[in-house]
Write a protein that holds these residues in place. Structure first.
Motif, short mmCIF file in Angstrom:
data_model
loop_
_atom_site.label_atom_id
_atom_site.label_comp_id
_atom_site.label_asym_id
_atom_site.label_seq_id
_atom_site.Cartn_x
_atom_site.Cartn_y
_atom_site.Cartn_z
N ASP A 191 0.68 -1.17 -0.01
CA ASP A 191 0.13 -0.14 0.13
C ASP A 191 0.73 1.20 -0.02
OD1 ASP A 191 0.80 -0.74 2.60
OD2 ASP A 191 -0.91 0.45 3.28
N GLU A 192 2.02 1.40 0.59
CA GLU A 192 3.09 2.41 0.57
C GLU A 192 3.61 2.60 -0.68
OE1 GLU A 192 4.60 2.39 5.01
OE2 GLU A 192 5.55 0.89 3.83
N GLN A 193 3.88 1.62 -1.35
CA GLN A 193 4.37 1.60 -2.61
C GLN A 193 3.32 2.36 -3.74
OE1 GLN A 193 6.41 -1.91 -4.54
NE2 GLN A 193 7.07 -2.56 -2.28
N GLU A 194 1.99 1.68 -3.46
CA GLU A 194 1.06 2.23 -4.34
C GLU A 194 0.76 3.79 -4.18
OE1 GLU A 194 -2.26 -0.03 -3.33
OE2 GLU A 194 -1.81 -2.13 -4.72
N ILE A 195 1.16 4.16 -2.95
CA ILE A 195 0.89 5.67 -2.65
C ILE A 195 1.86 6.37 -3.28
CG2 ILE A 195 1.04 7.60 -0.89
CD1 ILE A 195 -0.37 5.36 0.92
N ALA A 196 2.97 5.83 -3.17
CA ALA A 196 4.35 6.48 -3.87
C ALA A 196 4.23 6.53 -5.44
CB ALA A 196 5.67 5.73 -3.63
N MET A 197 3.55 5.39 -5.97
CA MET A 197 3.50 5.53 -7.26
C MET A 197 2.53 6.68 -7.82
SD MET A 197 5.58 3.42 -8.72
CE MET A 197 5.00 3.26 -10.35
N ARG A 198 1.37 6.82 -6.88
CA ARG A 198 0.42 7.98 -7.46
C ARG A 198 1.24 9.19 -7.06
NH1 ARG A 198 -3.41 5.12 -4.26
NH2 ARG A 198 -3.34 6.58 -2.46
N VAL A 199 1.86 9.37 -6.06
CA VAL A 199 2.67 10.57 -5.92
C VAL A 199 3.45 11.12 -7.21
CG1 VAL A 199 4.18 11.90 -4.61
CG2 VAL A 199 2.26 10.71 -3.42
N LEU A 200 4.15 10.06 -7.62
CA LEU A 200 5.30 10.10 -8.67
C LEU A 200 4.29 10.58 -10.07
CD1 LEU A 200 7.76 7.30 -7.68
CD2 LEU A 200 8.01 9.98 -7.58
N LYS A 201 3.13 9.80 -10.18
CA LYS A 201 2.40 10.11 -11.27
C LYS A 201 2.04 11.37 -11.33
CE LYS A 201 -1.46 8.05 -13.90
NZ LYS A 201 -2.26 7.07 -14.21
N TYR A 202 1.52 11.99 -10.22
CA TYR A 202 1.22 13.43 -10.08
C TYR A 202 2.61 14.26 -10.42
CZ TYR A 202 -3.26 12.41 -7.75
OH TYR A 202 -4.57 12.10 -7.33
N ILE A 203 3.47 14.13 -9.93
CA ILE A 203 4.78 14.67 -10.06
C ILE A 203 5.16 14.77 -11.65
CG2 ILE A 203 7.37 15.04 -9.83
CD1 ILE A 203 6.73 14.02 -7.08
N ARG A 204 5.03 13.62 -12.33
CA ARG A 204 5.23 13.54 -13.84
C ARG A 204 4.41 14.24 -14.67
NH1 ARG A 204 6.31 7.80 -12.85
NH2 ARG A 204 3.89 7.44 -13.66
N HIS A 205 2.82 14.08 -14.02
CA HIS A 205 1.93 14.73 -15.00
C HIS A 205 2.04 16.45 -14.97
CE1 HIS A 205 -2.06 16.26 -16.22
NE2 HIS A 205 -2.09 16.98 -14.99
N ASN A 206 2.44 16.96 -13.51
CA ASN A 206 2.67 18.33 -13.49
C ASN A 206 3.75 18.90 -14.13
OD1 ASN A 206 0.41 18.40 -11.60
ND2 ASN A 206 1.89 18.26 -9.76
#
Length: 163
Positions: A130-145
């Motif tokens: 679940d921590e990895q999934e959260i990290a992946m979501r955060v990284l996806k937001y950063i890439r998107h931004n």
């Protein structure tokens, strides 16, 4: 009690921390390849991985690896000297150079895969799913931004995910 906003340029904030983390990961990749007796850089591994699916035009590799043409040419030349790749002129268009893996390049890639898989396992140790999934979501937001700030469409996940 008023709290001061966090300084985004401080080294303990998210984006600078990502940069430091990647620097450590890059150093670990180099160390693991050296330990395995492999004369291979991260950039060379990435190129081998892209070429695994088949020959690619050199210009496409520049885009995929996010390198300028001169930098990619130097990378390909260094890999040619190691006999990992070879360049040839395209049969369809004489102006296009095509890069492909040699048998030694395939062998290097196959030998490098367990090194990278072991590295990923080491780096993920102790991090729950679940921590990895959260990290992946955060990284996806950063890439998107970042993509949005660059004015590019954010629908080309394949290039981002392959790095």
């Amino acid at each position: 009690m008023k709290t001061e906003p966090k300084d985004p340029l401080k080294s303990d904030s998210l984006v600078p921390s990502l940069g430091k983390t990647m620097k450590h990961v890059d150093m670990l990749i180099k160390s693991r390849f050296n330990e395995a007796g492999m004369d291979l850089t991260k950039a060379q591994f990435i190129l081998l991985k892209f070429l695994y699916s088949g020959p690619q035009p050199q210009s496409a590799l520049a885009i995929i690896t996010e390198r300028d043409k001169g930098s990619l040419t130097r990378l390909v030349q260094s890999m040619e000297r190691k006999k990992l790749v070879k360049r040839r002129t395209s049969k369809e268009d004489q102006r296009v150079n095509v890069v492909e893996l040699t048998p030694l390049g395939f062998e290097f890639l196959e030998n490098a895969k367990p090194v990278i898989q072991g590295l990923f396992s080491t780096l993920s140790k102790g991090i729950e799913k679940d921590e990895q999934e959260i990290a992946m979501r955060v990284l996806k937001y950063i890439r998107h931004n970042a993509a949005e700030a660059l004015g590019k469409e954010y629908n080309n996940e394949s290039n981002i995910n392959n790095h």
